[in-house]
Structure formats: structure tokens, C-alpha cells
Design a protein around this motif. Structure first.
Motif, PDB file in Angstrom:
ATOM      1  N   UNK A   1      -6.867   2.868   1.266  1.00 24.93           N
ATOM      2  CA  UNK A   1      -5.579   2.770   1.964  1.00 24.93           C
ATOM      3  C   UNK A   1      -4.433   2.497   0.995  1.00 24.93           C
ATOM      4  N   UNK A   2      -4.710   1.762  -0.063  1.00 26.49           N
ATOM      5  CA  UNK A   2      -3.641   1.425  -1.004  1.00 26.49           C
ATOM      6  C   UNK A   2      -3.032   2.668  -1.644  1.00 26.49           C
ATOM      7  N   UNK A   3      -3.843   3.719  -1.825  1.00 25.84           N
ATOM      8  CA  UNK A   3      -3.315   4.955  -2.394  1.00 25.84           C
ATOM      9  C   UNK A   3      -2.427   5.690  -1.393  1.00 25.84           C
ATOM     10  N   UNK A   4      -2.776   5.607  -0.112  1.00 25.28           N
ATOM     11  CA  UNK A   4      -1.914   6.187   0.918  1.00 25.28           C
ATOM     12  C   UNK A   4      -0.578   5.451   0.956  1.00 25.28           C
ATOM     13  N   UNK A   5      -0.633   4.136   0.877  1.00 23.78           N
ATOM     14  CA  UNK A   5       0.593   3.339   0.859  1.00 23.78           C
ATOM     15  C   UNK A   5       1.422   3.656  -0.379  1.00 23.78           C
ATOM     16  N   UNK A   6       0.737   3.809  -1.512  1.00 23.25           N
ATOM     17  CA  UNK A   6       1.444   4.140  -2.747  1.00 23.25           C
ATOM     18  C   UNK A   6       2.139   5.498  -2.627  1.00 23.25           C
ATOM     19  N   UNK A   7       1.455   6.453  -1.996  1.00 26.58           N
ATOM     20  CA  UNK A   7       2.052   7.772  -1.800  1.00 26.58           C
ATOM     21  C   UNK A   7       3.314   7.664  -0.938  1.00 26.58           C
ATOM     22  N   UNK A   8       3.247   6.851   0.104  1.00 24.36           N
ATOM     23  CA  UNK A   8       4.413   6.663   0.972  1.00 24.36           C
ATOM     24  C   UNK A   8       5.551   6.007   0.207  1.00 24.36           C
TER      25      UNK A   8
ATOM     26  N   UNK B   1       6.637  12.218   2.397  1.00 28.38           N
ATOM     27  CA  UNK B   1       7.167  12.135   3.750  1.00 28.38           C
ATOM     28  C   UNK B   1       6.078  12.117   4.812  1.00 28.38           C
ATOM     29  N   UNK B   2       4.999  12.867   4.594  1.00 26.04           N
ATOM     30  CA  UNK B   2       3.911  12.879   5.572  1.00 26.04           C
ATOM     31  C   UNK B   2       3.205  11.529   5.629  1.00 26.04           C
ATOM     32  N   UNK B   3       3.028  10.906   4.459  1.00 27.80           N
ATOM     33  CA  UNK B   3       2.418   9.575   4.430  1.00 27.80           C
ATOM     34  C   UNK B   3       3.311   8.569   5.148  1.00 27.80           C
ATOM     35  N   UNK B   4       4.614   8.644   4.905  1.00 28.29           N
ATOM     36  CA  UNK B   4       5.550   7.748   5.583  1.00 28.29           C
ATOM     37  C   UNK B   4       5.487   7.960   7.095  1.00 28.29           C
ATOM     38  N   UNK B   5       5.451   9.213   7.522  1.00 29.63           N
ATOM     39  CA  UNK B   5       5.423   9.519   8.958  1.00 29.63           C
ATOM     40  C   UNK B   5       4.177   8.939   9.618  1.00 29.63           C
ATOM     41  N   UNK B   6       3.037   9.011   8.940  1.00 22.68           N
ATOM     42  CA  UNK B   6       1.809   8.462   9.507  1.00 22.68           C
ATOM     43  C   UNK B   6       1.898   6.941   9.651  1.00 22.68           C
TER      44      UNK B   6
END
Length: 431
Positions: free
Chosen positions: A308-315, A320-325
């Protein structure tokens, strides 16, 4: 009383029983208990307001100057409080008052947080500052394996930190946790049932161990060290691989019958078809947990990861897609916040989710959704709903808060328990 057994207890030839939870309001406070609570009031006041004169502590706590002096002497002898003669302020009238503060130089406490993918171990000072930490990825979720690897990692961390011996270990874990017995009653995600965590970890380390559910632990941490110090009532939500809640009034966490308060994993989420381990669709945890989110992110091609930390880092890097999720998840969590707010009407709500701490649009979505779904009248959503006060150190603080809460509530009882494991002296405890 029903006898309950588990794998570890059968192997040791013992039977584990769950004692009835007493009605605390019906239990008389002994002189010893009152003395310990008063000593705790002195120590907490020094933590929150120090450096501070003893006379000021007496005014804040309502204790007599003589009582404060006596408790201060006991706390200083145990290495928990120290005088600061260099910070004396005097206007030249009367005897100058030497201020005191929590002694953060002589003792440390250890923290263990057991999550789904890993265990985090840490060392903290008595003011709750994280001094060293380490993550231990799980090779197995078998309780014996997790506990032995945590004990080994903690021993290595202590050795790297000069061979220090902590005063004890605070341990936080999700699921149904009976803090009084130190037992994990049920943790489906880890596959744990009736695991005597406190006893097993104490046996592995030789240290006193305190155990609690991680949402309650973080709630207690916010009350002792964070942003809920002056709130009359606080609701806390933990949103991770496990989703649960905790509630406190006047600084006291509500445990409920059998320490089961705060189970919100199976609240229904309208419109969700996420399959849950309970056999139903659309449960809150199955819909908004970190593991569910990264699985959907992989399905959408947003990011290929199990972290999950990598998804947060991407956001945080502008994906933008990571932020939207993360924004959409915040809106779903906001609905749960609104429901719990309608039930408890807390003065303050704290949501522990790193995304809400680091991404303003996620926090805004959380607040907007909570406000839109409230049925009670609240015009203070933006000020009452705040993110965790421990961004970057959530897991370490969860474990540390368990033991620090015990220390600051009754330092005299804490010292007595600790002395049964190792002698506390002026030099501090060492391995």
C-alpha cells in the motif's frame, strides 16, 4: 466459566480461561490504587506541561503540595522524573522553584505492532519519541513464528542501541484483543484464535508485556501524546489492512463486554460487492482495506504492487488514478464516520489513514462525505475530524502507546511489575 484452549496452551499443558469483565464503577478504589493514580497525575502533568514547578503541578492536579513532593521523589528515584535546576525562573521574591520534567534520558520502552504483512518493532523514550525502529516481513503468520521473530528483531535493535534493556514492551495488534489477559481472542486475517500473546512474548524476551487492540492503542496514544489531550470524548478509526474503531470519554477507552468494542469491519457499504471472509458482500473492511485497494489498483493497471505504501507514494507523486482511488475510499470511510458520529456524538474524531495525513484532497473528501451523511446536527466537521497526529510513526506509536499508557496511569504499579523482571536503579536497566 467456560474453559478455552488454544494450540499454544495445549502444547504447554495449560488451560486458558477468560475471566468475567468487572463493572469498574462498582469496584472500590483502594488507597494503593488512589496513590498510584495520583502519582500518574503528577507524571502526566510533567509530560504535558514540563518543565514545571511542583507548586504548579499541585494547582493543576488539585493534590496537596506535600503529596506532589512525595510522588515526585518516588518518580525521581525510579528514573521517571528529574529536576532541571538550570531552568529555574525567579523574580527575586521568595524561594526559587526548581522545575521538574519527565526524565527521557534514563529509560526506554519497546514497541511491537503486529500487522498482516509484517511486524514493526521500535524503541521509544518516555515522551513517546521513536528512537529506532525496524520492520520484520512475515515469512509465516503462525503465532510462534511471528512472536519469536519479533523478539529476535527487538533484541537486535536493543543491542544496536547500546545494549539497552527496555522497561517493557507495548504490543498492538488488530482483531479482538482482551487487554486484561493479554490474549488475542480472534484475528481472522492472521488466522489467530486464543493466542496468549502477552505471556508468549514475555517468555521470549524476559520483559513485562502489555497488549491491546491497535485502534484503542492509537486512541490512547492520541490522548496521552497527541491531539486528543483535552477532548472530553474521542472517536478513533484505524483504516489499514484491518479496519476498526475505538471510543473514549474523559480519557478512558471503552472496552465493552469481553473487550469487543470497536468491531466495525462488517458494517455494510451501500453499492459495494466486495467479497468478505464472513461470506457476505460489501462489508466495510473488505471494501476499504489496504489489501482490497491495492488489489483493485492492480486490476485497473494503476500500479502493480502488494504494498500500500507504494500506492500512496504514487498518489503523492501526482498519479491521478491513484489519487482518485484514495479519494473514493475516503468517501466510503466518511459514511462510516457519519454513522458512528450519529451514535456516539464525539467531540473529536481522529482517522488513522496515511492518505488523509499526506493528501489534502483525501482529507477533504473524508470530511465532505462525513458531513453529507450525518443525521445529527454538526457544524464543526472540518475542525472535529482530523488525521492521525503520528504520520510516519503510526505503527511504532501504537505499540509504544500501550505501555506508556500503563506507565502514566499508575507508575507505582508499573514500577512494581517491572521490578519483578529487572531492578530499576539510577543507572537504568541494561541487558
Amino acid at each position: 466459566m467456560t474453559a478455552l484452549t488454544d494450540t499454544a496452551s495445549r502444547r504447554k499443558g495449560t488451560v486458558v480461561t477468560r475471566a468475567a469483565v468487572p463493572d469498574l464503577d462498582s469496584v472500590p478504589v483502594s488507597n494503593a490504587g488512589r496513590r498510584g493514580a495520583n502519582a500518574g497525575a503528577v507524571l502526566r502533568t510533567a509530560l504535558h506541561h514540563g518543565p514545571i514547578a511542583r507548586s504548579t503541578i499541585a494547582r493543576i492536579t488539585g493534590l496537596s503540595p506535600a503529596a506532589v513532593t512525595g510522588h515526585s521523589a518516588d518518580l525521581a528515584a525510579a528514573g521517571l522524573l528529574r529536576e532541571l535546576p538550570d531552568e529555574v525562573r525567579s523574580n527575586g521574591a521568595g524561594r526559587p522553584h526548581i522545575p521538574v520534567a519527565v526524565d527521557d534520558t534514563r529509560h526506554l520502552v519497546a514497541a511491537v505492532h503486529i500487522a498482516i504483512p509484517q511486524t514493526s518493532v521500535a524503541l521509544l523514550d518516555l515522551c513517546g519519541r521513536v528512537l529506532a525502529s525496524r520492520d520484520v516481513p512475515h515469512t509465516s503468520t503462525d503465532a510462534d513464528v511471528v512472536i519469536s521473530r519479533a523478539a529476535r528483531a527487538l533484541a537486535e535493535l536493543c543491542e544496536e542501541h547500546g545494549g539497552v534493556r527496555p522497561l517493557g514492551i507495548g504490543t498492538a495488534v488488530g482483531g479482538w484483543v482482551d487487554a486484561e489477559s493479554g490474549m488475542v481472542m480472534d484475528h481472522p486475517r492472521l488466522g489467530w484464535s486464543l493466542v496468549p500473546l502477552r505471556d508468549l512474548l514475555s517468555e521470549a524476551t524476559g520483559l513485562p508485556v502489555y497488549v491491546d487492540n491497535h485502534s484503542r492503542a492509537l486512541l490512547l496514544g492520541e490522548i496521552l501524546l497527541g491531539r486528543a489531550r483535552s477532548a472530553a470524548s474521542v472517536l478513533h478509526l484505524f483504516v489499514g489492512n484491518v479496519v476498526d474503531a475505538a471510543f473514549a470519554t474523559r480519557g478512558e477507552a471503552h472496552y465493552g463486554a469481553g473487550s469487543q468494542a470497536g468491531v466495525i469491519a462488517h458494517l455494510p457499504v451501500v453499492g459495494s460487492d466486495a467479497p468478505c471472509s464472513c461470506g457476505r458482500l460489501g462489508c466495510l473492511e473488505a471494501t476499504v482495506s489496504e489489501s482490497s485497494l491495492i488489489r483493485r489498483a492492480a486490476e485497473k493497471g494503476v500500479i502493480e504492487t502488494t504494498d500500500y505504501r507504494l500506492l500512496l507514494q504514487a498518489a503523492r507523486s501526482g498519479n491521478e488514478e491513484a489519487v482518485a482511488m484514495l479519494v473514493e475510499r475516503a468517501r466510503l470511510v466518511g459514511r462510516a464516520v457519519a454513522l458512528l458520529t450519529d451514535i456516539f456524538s464525539p467531540e473529536l474524531i481522529i482517522v488513522t489513514d496515511p492518505a488523509a495525513s499526506y493528501l489534502p484532497e483525501v482529507l477533504a473528501a473524508l470530511r465532505d462525505s462525513a458531513g453529507a451523511h450525518l443525521r445529527t446536527v454538526r457544524d464543526d466537521v472540518d475542525s472535529m475530524l482530523i488525521p492521525s497526529g503520528f504520520p510516519g510513526a503510526i505503527l511504532e506509536t501504537a505499540g509504544g502507546a500501550v505501555i506508556l499508557d500503563a506507565l502514566y496511569r499508575d507508575p507505582l504499579a508499573f514500577i512494581k511489575i517491572n521490578s519483578e523482571h529487572c531492578k530499576i536503579d539510577g543507572a537504568g536497566a541494561r541487558l
